[in-house]
Structure formats: C-alpha cells, structure tokens
Design a protein around this motif. Sequence first.
Motif, short mmCIF file in Angstrom:
data_model
loop_
_atom_site.label_atom_id
_atom_site.label_comp_id
_atom_site.label_asym_id
_atom_site.label_seq_id
_atom_site.Cartn_x
_atom_site.Cartn_y
_atom_site.Cartn_z
N ASN A 112 0.83 -1.21 0.00
CA ASN A 112 0.00 0.00 0.00
C ASN A 112 0.86 1.25 0.00
OD1 ASN A 112 -2.32 -1.58 0.12
ND2 ASN A 112 -2.36 -1.56 2.35
N LYS A 128 -4.54 -3.93 -1.47
CA LYS A 128 -5.72 -3.07 -1.52
C LYS A 128 -6.62 -3.51 -2.66
CE LYS A 128 -6.96 1.83 -1.83
NZ LYS A 128 -6.42 3.22 -1.94
N ALA A 140 -11.54 -0.31 -4.20
CA ALA A 140 -11.59 0.33 -2.89
C ALA A 140 -11.80 1.84 -2.98
CB ALA A 140 -10.32 0.03 -2.11
N ASN A 141 -11.37 2.46 -4.06
CA ASN A 141 -11.47 3.92 -4.17
C ASN A 141 -12.68 4.39 -4.97
OD1 ASN A 141 -9.13 4.35 -2.67
ND2 ASN A 141 -7.81 4.28 -4.48
N SER A 156 -16.64 4.13 3.35
CA SER A 156 -15.69 3.16 2.79
C SER A 156 -15.80 1.80 3.46
CB SER A 156 -14.25 3.69 2.91
OG SER A 156 -13.91 3.92 4.27
N GLN A 169 -16.14 -1.70 1.13
CA GLN A 169 -15.28 -2.89 1.26
C GLN A 169 -16.05 -4.19 1.04
OE1 GLN A 169 -13.73 -2.72 5.27
NE2 GLN A 169 -15.75 -2.99 6.22
N GLU A 175 -1.82 1.13 10.65
CA GLU A 175 -1.83 0.92 9.20
C GLU A 175 -1.95 -0.55 8.84
OE1 GLU A 175 -2.09 3.35 7.15
OE2 GLU A 175 -1.92 4.84 8.75
N TYR A 184 -7.54 -7.53 7.16
CA TYR A 184 -7.50 -6.10 6.87
C TYR A 184 -6.28 -5.78 6.00
CZ TYR A 184 -10.48 -6.36 10.97
OH TYR A 184 -11.47 -6.72 11.85
N TRP A 185 -6.50 -4.96 4.97
CA TRP A 185 -5.37 -4.56 4.12
C TRP A 185 -4.74 -3.27 4.61
CZ3 TRP A 185 -5.88 0.15 1.75
CH2 TRP A 185 -7.17 0.64 1.51
N ASP A 186 -5.41 -2.55 5.51
CA ASP A 186 -4.81 -1.39 6.16
C ASP A 186 -5.25 -1.42 7.62
OD1 ASP A 186 -7.43 -0.52 6.11
OD2 ASP A 186 -7.02 1.38 5.10
N HIS A 192 -9.81 -1.36 6.97
CA HIS A 192 -10.62 -1.86 5.86
C HIS A 192 -10.33 -3.33 5.58
CE1 HIS A 192 -10.61 2.55 5.22
NE2 HIS A 192 -11.86 2.34 4.90
N THR A 214 -10.03 -7.00 3.77
CA THR A 214 -9.65 -7.63 2.52
C THR A 214 -10.87 -8.30 1.91
OG1 THR A 214 -9.10 -9.70 3.63
CG2 THR A 214 -7.33 -8.07 3.41
#
Length: 640
Positions: free
Chosen positions: A103, A388, A392-393, A412, A416, A540, A606-608, A611, A613
């Motif tokens: 990320n 990510k 996601a965005n 967000s 997810q 993170e 979680y990828w961060d 949020h 995965t």
Amino acid sequence: MTRLASPARLDHRPEIDGLRAVAIASVVIGHALPAWLPGGFAGVDIFFVISGYLITAIIAGELAAGRFGLRQFWQRRIRRIVPALAVMLWVTAIAAWAILTPNEFVQFSKSLVAAALFGPNLLFARDVDYFATAAGYAPLIHTWTLGVEEQFYLVFPVLMLALFRWRRRAVVVAVAAITLASFALAVWHAPRWPLGAFYLLPTRMWELGLGALCALVPLPRHPHGLIAALGLALIAAGFGLIGPGTPAAGAWFLLPTLGAVLVIRHAHRGTLAGRMLGLRGVAGLGLVSFGTYLWHQPLLALGDYLWFGGLPVAARGALIVVAVGLGAASYRWIEQPVRRRKVLKRGAPLMLAAIFALAVPAALGAAGFAGWLLPASGPAAVRMDGLKPPLANIPVIIPPRGKLEFVLYGDSHAAQYYPALAERFGPGALISQSGCLAADNLRNNPPDWKYSADCDALPGQLADVLQDRGVRTVIWAQRWERTLYREGSGEAIGSTTEARGAALLLAALRRMKTRLPQDTRIVLVGNSPTAWAAGEQYAEGWLRCRAPLNTDCPMGYPAALAEGRAISAQLKAFAAATPGFAYIDPATSLCGPAQCWFVQDGTLNYWDGSHMTLSAARRVAESIDPALVPQASRMQATLP
C-alpha cells in the motif's frame, strides 16, 4: 527608474554559502527533531530567496552582456540538479522497494514519478499534508521544493527575456508587481486552500521574487553591519514564531524571507554577520547543502519507518551526520564533475544521460503505481490477500441497466463489502462516500469538510435508486463509531460512543426509513472490529506492523478491544425491536469469544488499519441470511 544594465554582480560570496548553511541546518533539524525547532521548515523559504537572487543575477548579467541563451541556461540547471537528484531517486527507490508494504509502495511510486518529472508539488497539493505525511509519501515529500524551483526556471527566464526585448527599463517594476501579486495570492489562499498555498509556484513566487529584486537593484555601496544582524535576527524570529499551524506561505513568512534579503544585501565580508557566515565550516556546509537536502529526508523517513514510535534522538543525530556526509560526497563526486564539465562535456550527451537518469525512476514509479511492480513484501501480501482491493477507491457504482438485488450504502466500510456481496447475491449498487455517515439530518462531519456536499447528497441518491430501480433491500454498512453533527451545522452534538449520541443516531435511522419506499428492508452491518483497535502499531494494519525492527505482531488481539462494540450492540437491539430493520455483526465472522484475528485461515482480514480484505468481506457476506435479500434468495432456491 533602475536600469537592468546595473544588476548586482555575481561574484562568489562565502556569506551566501553561509546563509545556505543556516537554511539547510534549520530544515534538517526541523525534520529530524521537530520539537526542538518547529519552524525549521521555513529554511526552504530562505532557499527560495537565495535561488531567486542567484538565478536572476545570472540572467540579468548575461542579458546585459548580450550573451544569454535559454538552452544554455537550462543546460546549466540540468547540470546543477539532475545528477544528484537522479542518484538519490535511484537509491531511495531501491530502499523503498525493500522496506515498504504494498500500500505504501503505491504512494511512494506516485511521488517517484512526480519527482522524476519535476512535478511533486503538483501531486502533493492535491491531498498530501506536509506535516502529517503518509509513510509512502514521506521519503520524497521534500522534493516539492525542486518542483517549485524547476517550474520557476522554466517560466522566469522566458519572462526576463521577453521583458528585456520589449522594455528593459520595466524589468524591475514587472518583477516587483509579480512579487506583490504572488504575496497577496499567498495570503488570500493560505486559509482557504492551505495545500495549494504551501506547495504551488504562484503562491511561492513572491519569495523567489524577493531574491530576484535583490539581484536587479544594485547592492548598497556601504553595507551596514547592524542591518545584516537585523536580518539574522528576523530569520531567528521566523524559526521561533512559525510553526506547522502557521498559514503558509502567508505574512509570517516575511520574517525569514525579508531577513534573508537583508543578509544578502548587507552581510558582506566587512560586517560581523558576513564574517560569521563566511567562516570556512559554515560556508562549507552551505556548499554541500543541496546534496544534504536531497538525502536527509529519505534517511529520516525510512529510518522512522523501520522503528516503531520514531527513531531515538541519538539515531536521528547519526542520520543527520550521514546526510551531511552524503551531501559532501554528492558535491565532490557527482555535482562538481558534471558542473565543471569533467564528464558529460557536451550538451547532447548531457541531455541523453539526464533523460535516462530520470526516465528509469519514472518508469519504475509508474509500474509501482499501476501494480505491475510489487515491493519485496508483495509476494507475501498476495498470498495472504493483503493487497488493496481494486474497487476500494470507487464510492458509487450503479449499473446502468438490469435488475438490482440490493443497494449497499454508507462509507468506505460499506464499499469494502461490495465485491463479496455481488458474488453472493448478484448485481447490486453501491452508494457511499469515504468518511461519511449520512442519515436523516445527521452527519459525522462539519459543513466545511471537503466532501460535505457529496456526503449530504447520499440520502437523496439512495431514495432515487430505490424508487427508480425497484430495489427494496438496503445493506447499510458504516464505521458507526463517530462524532455527530446536525446536517449543515458545525457544532458537534455527541458521539455514538455516548448515550446521547447513540440515541440521536438511532432516531436518525428511523427517520431515514420513512424517506424510503414503505416496504424497504434495511440490513444494518455492525462496526468492523478493525485492526487499529489493537493498538498504535496496527494503525496501518498487520503488514505495516511487521516492518519495524522493534515490534512483535501477533495474529490477533483481545476481542474486548474491538472497535464499535458498544454502538454495534445498540444497533443489534434497535434492529430486533424495529420493523423493517435487520442486523448483521461482522465480529461473529472475524472474532471469536475472546480474540479478534488479523490472520484467519492463512489470509489477512485487513489490508490497512480498518478496511477488510476481500477474504474477510467474503466471510461476513457468507454470514448473511439469504432471506434478507428476497429476490436473490428466490434465485438461489431455483438453482439445481
């Protein structure tokens, strides 16, 4: 009116090197030990004044002598900047590839492309806070100044040449007018668009312009030592009074910049200030300031990345020494040989070498940003589904035609779930905005939030899609643990972690239901347990926790720490007692009775820091009773 034929002579002045030393020392100390010198970053404003002075003196002198050429000027700038910059970018790219998580490597890759193309200030002005920089941007955040200067080098010589050919007597007036206009723009923009005012040339031009005026107006015949000392005092006052919260580059920045002007004009060798700045050690630091500036930030940023809680003071001091040493090495073995034409003597080889030297990091950055190049940690992240997600965005996805089984609504933490819910129940719509809790007459952000209008529009969008497409199932997922505001009000009215805030939220949910078609079912998805609930080292995510050398990262954390436990319990009770609502608890899929998991069945949750995965979202989606999505349930029942 001052004639351009009498510009300040550009003899070598050790005191200017000493002023560079003051600037670089303040910047490095401000970055390494911000508590010691919070305003140290204002050293870059001094650098801008010096650059404006030296560049304008060169241009004005050559124009007056009839030998100025744009190509030759730009080649000299390439010789001055590109070799040292390219070496730093190559080495930093390799180090970032070896250290960063996927990320953060994407963030770094964006900044690498921008730095190689001399546009990092344009990138950072979009959404990168200089004083709260994301880890991926941090190693190259300092290159914003090079973007400003290179853009100045492209525009200002053309302006000077045009003014000289049109009406040379107007040069001083024109530069003064541009300087004043830029200062006015900076003062106006600083509170309204802080990032643009901080990073962009139009609002920094006045600092370069002050230096330019120093070069265009002849230096005084009899420099005054007291005025030079006053200049140093103004610089010191600027470092003391300016801080991260000071609107930049606004009026307070007159202190270091006007101080630099007074030093340039009056700190000659016959003055005490001039002698102090011209001391061999001080001037020597100024000579190697460019390389020191290039290297100090990657060293500090990547060092901090590898040490949870920030590097100890002794380690930061050691990295400062290393940065100065690398700056000296850069000056001796990279900058000087190219500038003195000991290597790359001719223009064509110089240009080819410069293009190659910057094209490689630009290409690497583009590959990293596109996801074609993963860092060293990438293969493990791929195996653990820790990248990510590609959607996601994207906050809003509404298929233009066809039957919709559900509408996923929220922030967000709703987005997810979208791919997993579409896999389980069929086509659906997503209506969300990151950071936004939008219920009837209730928001979680004040009206001056940059996405306030988008957030306010969500309830209307939801009602329209439900009505137009005949959808009757809303899956509402959210980070429910929030501070609340009434719609359009800047006054906080409670937190959902408190009884009053929770009651206001539940009342807003009831009102929201009345805005939707009567037979709509709202499935509330409780607060995600999140990774950052486990402690600061997980802010993170678990992958990031593994990067520092001084942390242990277990596979889970006590379930009692899971985020949103209190509000999730109230949402569950509310749904059980209120017709038209149902409740899903993601914690039942991601936590056990005593522990919530970061790693589950070999994949990350979680990828961060908060949020999920795709693997975790699928776990939650599988726990949803198909009967809550009636059309999808009937379709699944007919499958053989």
